[in-house]
Motif scaffolding. Structure first.
Motif, PDB file in Angstrom:
ATOM      1  N   ALA A  24    -106.645  21.870 -57.062  1.00  0.00           N
ATOM      2  CA  ALA A  24    -105.879  23.546 -56.838  1.00  0.00           C
ATOM      3  C   ALA A  24    -104.373  23.315 -56.249  1.00  0.00           C
ATOM      4  N   CYS A  29     -99.142  27.996 -58.432  1.00  0.00           N
ATOM      5  CA  CYS A  29    -100.289  29.425 -58.671  1.00  0.00           C
ATOM      6  C   CYS A  29     -99.561  30.426 -58.508  1.00  0.00           C
ATOM      7  N   CYS A  33    -106.639  32.583 -61.332  1.00  0.00           N
ATOM      8  CA  CYS A  33    -108.250  32.763 -60.930  1.00  0.00           C
ATOM      9  C   CYS A  33    -108.863  33.801 -60.355  1.00  0.00           C
ATOM     10  N   TYR A  81    -115.003  27.264 -56.304  1.00  0.00           N
ATOM     11  CA  TYR A  81    -114.182  27.327 -57.611  1.00  0.00           C
ATOM     12  C   TYR A  81    -112.845  26.395 -56.860  1.00  0.00           C
ATOM     13  N   CYS A  83    -110.486  24.778 -60.273  1.00  0.00           N
ATOM     14  CA  CYS A  83    -108.838  24.652 -61.802  1.00  0.00           C
ATOM     15  C   CYS A  83    -108.760  23.397 -61.433  1.00  0.00           C
ATOM     16  N   GLY A  87    -103.998  25.503 -62.873  1.00  0.00           N
ATOM     17  CA  GLY A  87    -103.707  26.696 -62.121  1.00  0.00           C
ATOM     18  C   GLY A  87    -102.234  26.405 -62.231  1.00  0.00           C
ATOM     19  N   PHE A 114    -105.432  29.919 -69.338  1.00  0.00           N
ATOM     20  CA  PHE A 114    -105.787  29.675 -67.799  1.00  0.00           C
ATOM     21  C   PHE A 114    -107.433  29.168 -68.092  1.00  0.00           C
ATOM     22  N   PRO A 115    -108.113  29.441 -68.696  1.00  0.00           N
ATOM     23  CA  PRO A 115    -109.772  29.146 -68.896  1.00  0.00           C
ATOM     24  C   PRO A 115    -109.585  27.968 -69.406  1.00  0.00           C
ATOM     25  N   ARG A 118    -108.048  25.027 -67.954  1.00  0.00           N
ATOM     26  CA  ARG A 118    -108.652  24.046 -66.946  1.00  0.00           C
ATOM     27  C   ARG A 118    -109.833  23.558 -67.413  1.00  0.00           C
ATOM     28  N   GLU A 122    -109.923  19.595 -66.370  1.00  0.00           N
ATOM     29  CA  GLU A 122    -111.702  18.746 -65.501  1.00  0.00           C
ATOM     30  C   GLU A 122    -111.802  17.480 -66.504  1.00  0.00           C
TER      31      GLU A 122
END
Length: 299
Positions: A24, A29, A33, A81, A83, A87, A114-115, A118, A122
């Motif tokens: 992140a 951003c 989140c 957390y 991301c 982000g 966004f999710p 992510r 990942e």
């Protein structure tokens, strides 16, 4: 960025994406989140918050008003957390640097993208690490192909990103990651333990020899891994919440993330891979002199 000597020692194919860059960058951003994601009142969060609703601690400049006190205020969930850089990708590339406050009409779509982004980032992070595993060279060509494919998908339009079948993509990539892991762990002599998906909640693994072990998806909540040898162990998806890692050796651990470390407990004697940082809340971990903490943007 890592020191030049560190970067130059890595295989050329691993430099397409740097692991440090897949974390992140809250300054770039729009606190996604802190707005897009929901959370429920629990040991990790002091209050309930619905998806799409800004956290009550979010300031108008997209910074967290209690960043240096998150754990004390009951928001430890925020501190674990990461991301993986999604982000800033959504904020600066997908939506061209226009934030949801200035363009409220795009807010809902931004929060929905966004999710998904992510998950893509990942995957980029894991594939990038796999390309840095020299024993996994037999699958490097396929990994490079997946890296290019996923990177291209992250640069698509918001509509294109939302239409992706991420589950199918993860299945394809996971098969390659598993093969890379097997090749890397095969370099460890002797019989390697298989704890894939195991329930190891509170397990007593103090001083355990877990070199080359598969701990993929294992539940290690509150496990005692004091002084455990986890070199070249595969930790992808392992739940390390409140796991005790004091004195453990994690150098060379495969697919270990900063998020997992932040959720665990450790100390100054815990040995980490060079791309990861020692969490400040670990015992015996002091902030470097001359580098006081400062509030940063949430994200």
């Amino acid at each position: 960025m890592p020191p030049k000597h560190e970067a130059s020692s890595r295989p050329p194919e691993a430099r397409d994406h740097d692991l440090h860059e897949l974390r992140a960058d809250c300054a770039n951003c729009f606190a996604l989140c802190c707005v897009a994601l929901p959370f429920a009142r629990s040991a990790d969060f002091a209050v309930d918050k619905d998806a799409g609703k800004p956290c009550g601690n979010l300031r108008t400049d997209f910074r967290c008003g209690i960043h240096t006190q998150l754990r004390d205020k009951g928001f430890s969930g925020c501190t674990v957390y990461d991301c993986f850089g999604a982000g800033q990708k959504v904020s600066q590339i997908t939506f061209g640097g226009v934030d949801w406050r200035k363009a409220p009409g795009s807010a809902r779509q931004m929060f929905e993208v966004f999710p998904v982004m992510r998950q893509l980032h990942e995957l980029l992070r894991y594939v990038t690490e796999a390309l840095g595993l020299a024993p996994a060279r037999p699958v490097h060509a396929e990994l490079r192909g997946e890296l290019a494919r996923i990177d291209g998908l992250t640069r698509g339009s918001a509509d294109a990103v939302m239409e992706l079948d991420v589950a199918a993509l993860r299945d394809d990539v996971n098969a390659l990651l598993l093969r890379a892991s097997e090749l890397a762990r095969a370099t460890v002599p002797g019989r390697r333990k298989n704890h894939r998906g195991a329930d190891l909640v509170g397990a007593r693994l103090r001083d355990a020899d877990l070199r080359g072990a598969s701990l993929r998806g294992a539940c290690l909540i509150a496990a005692d891994l004091t002084r455990a040898d986890l070199r070249t162990a595969d930790l992808i998806g392992a739940d390390l919440r409140d796991a005790e890692l004091s004195g453990a050796d994690l150098t060379g651990a495969i697919f270990l993330t900063q998020t997992q470390l932040n959720a665990a407990k450790g100390d100054a004697a815990t040995r980490l891979p060079p791309a990861l940082s020692r969490p400040e809340h670990w015992s015996g971990t002091a902030r470097p002199p001359g580098k006081p903490g400062r509030a940063r943007r949430s994200g």
